[in-house]
Write a protein that holds these residues in place. Structure first.
Motif, PDB file in Angstrom:
ATOM      1  N   GLU A  13      -7.175  -8.151   6.460  1.00 30.19           N
ATOM      2  CA  GLU A  13      -6.159  -8.021   5.560  1.00 30.19           C
ATOM      3  C   GLU A  13      -5.201  -7.039   5.724  1.00 30.19           C
ATOM      4  N   HIS A  16      -2.174  -4.827   4.410  1.00 30.59           N
ATOM      5  CA  HIS A  16      -1.928  -4.518   2.920  1.00 30.59           C
ATOM      6  C   HIS A  16      -1.332  -3.056   2.679  1.00 30.59           C
ATOM      7  N   THR A  17      -0.110  -2.728   2.203  1.00 23.12           N
ATOM      8  CA  THR A  17       0.649  -2.293   1.683  1.00 23.12           C
ATOM      9  C   THR A  17      -0.010  -1.227   0.055  1.00 23.12           C
ATOM     10  N   GLU A  50       2.999   0.235  -9.497  1.00 18.58           N
ATOM     11  CA  GLU A  50       4.403  -0.870 -10.694  1.00 18.58           C
ATOM     12  C   GLU A  50       3.813  -0.032 -11.846  1.00 18.58           C
ATOM     13  N   LYS A  93      -0.853   0.560  -6.863  1.00 21.43           N
ATOM     14  CA  LYS A  93      -2.305  -0.535  -6.940  1.00 21.43           C
ATOM     15  C   LYS A  93      -1.178  -1.061  -5.094  1.00 21.43           C
ATOM     16  N   MET A  94      -2.486  -2.127  -4.387  1.00 21.34           N
ATOM     17  CA  MET A  94      -2.596  -2.314  -3.590  1.00 21.34           C
ATOM     18  C   MET A  94      -2.805  -4.234  -3.364  1.00 21.34           C
ATOM     19  N   ARG A  95      -1.512  -4.063  -2.241  1.00 18.54           N
ATOM     20  CA  ARG A  95      -1.046  -5.793  -1.992  1.00 18.54           C
ATOM     21  C   ARG A  95      -1.444  -6.157  -0.983  1.00 18.54           C
ATOM     22  N   GLU A  96      -1.526  -7.205  -0.538  1.00 17.92           N
ATOM     23  CA  GLU A  96      -1.774  -8.029   0.561  1.00 17.92           C
ATOM     24  C   GLU A  96      -0.390  -8.166   1.143  1.00 17.92           C
ATOM     25  N   VAL A  97      -0.238  -8.026   2.407  1.00 20.95           N
ATOM     26  CA  VAL A  97       1.319  -8.396   2.727  1.00 20.95           C
ATOM     27  C   VAL A  97       1.532  -8.924   4.402  1.00 20.95           C
TER      28      VAL A  97
END
Length: 171
Positions: free
Chosen positions: A84, A86-87, A91, A96-100
């Protein structure tokens, strides 16, 4: 020569340089730059796994010499359940790691995938990433298409931010 042929020739040249420079050596020797059409990918790396680690992250600098923006839209490799993009976002003071869905590469500009920012996430490793080896990864761009890149596995303590300036000195 069309764009696809140029990409294949660049990938072939990269493979030959990597193979010839590492022949007969005990450590990994590889090119730190790969040119694919209007894109230049520099210093691709992954930190080696520590015991019990089942995921890993890949980093690379992508320069776009074209007058049009491009976008990294996916990555693939063998030996993982999935890959995946991620960035890291902040928050309420918590990273926090999030898929982009993609990572923009601006026209006549660059994007640097690095710890604390954009990265390629390798989830569900079938075997640990071992230092002084490489992992072949195929990056897919909206315009440039597929680009095969060998990511160098660095030691688990590798910290590229500490390699320049005052941080690299031991006191």
């Amino acid at each position: 020569m069309n764009n696809m042929t140029k990409k294949h020739l660049s990938a072939l040249a990269f493979t030959l340089v990597t193979g010839l420079t590492s022949f007969g050596m005990s450590s990994v020797a590889m090119a730190t730059e790969l040119v694919a059409g209007d894109l230049k990918l520099s210093a691709p790396w992954i930190r080696a796994s520590v015991p019990g680690q089942v995921n890993g992250a890949g980093y690379v600098q992508i320069n776009n010499q074209a007058a049009q923006a491009d976008r990294l839209i996916s990555a693939t490799t063998n030996g993982v359940n999935r890959v995946e993009l991620h960035t890291i976002i902040n928050e309420n003071g918590v990273a926090k790691m999030r898929e982009v869905p993609g990572i923009d590469v601006p026209a006549s500009g660059m994007v640097k995938l690095m710890p604390g920012g954009f990265h390629i996430m390798f989830l569900g490793l079938s075997a640990p990433f071992k230092a002084d080896t490489t992992v072949p990864v195929t990056l897919k761009f909206e315009k440039a298409g597929e680009v095969k890149v060998d990511f160098e596995i660095k030691p688990p303590t590798y910290n590229p931010g500490a390699m320049s300036g005052h941080d690299s000195h031991k006191h």
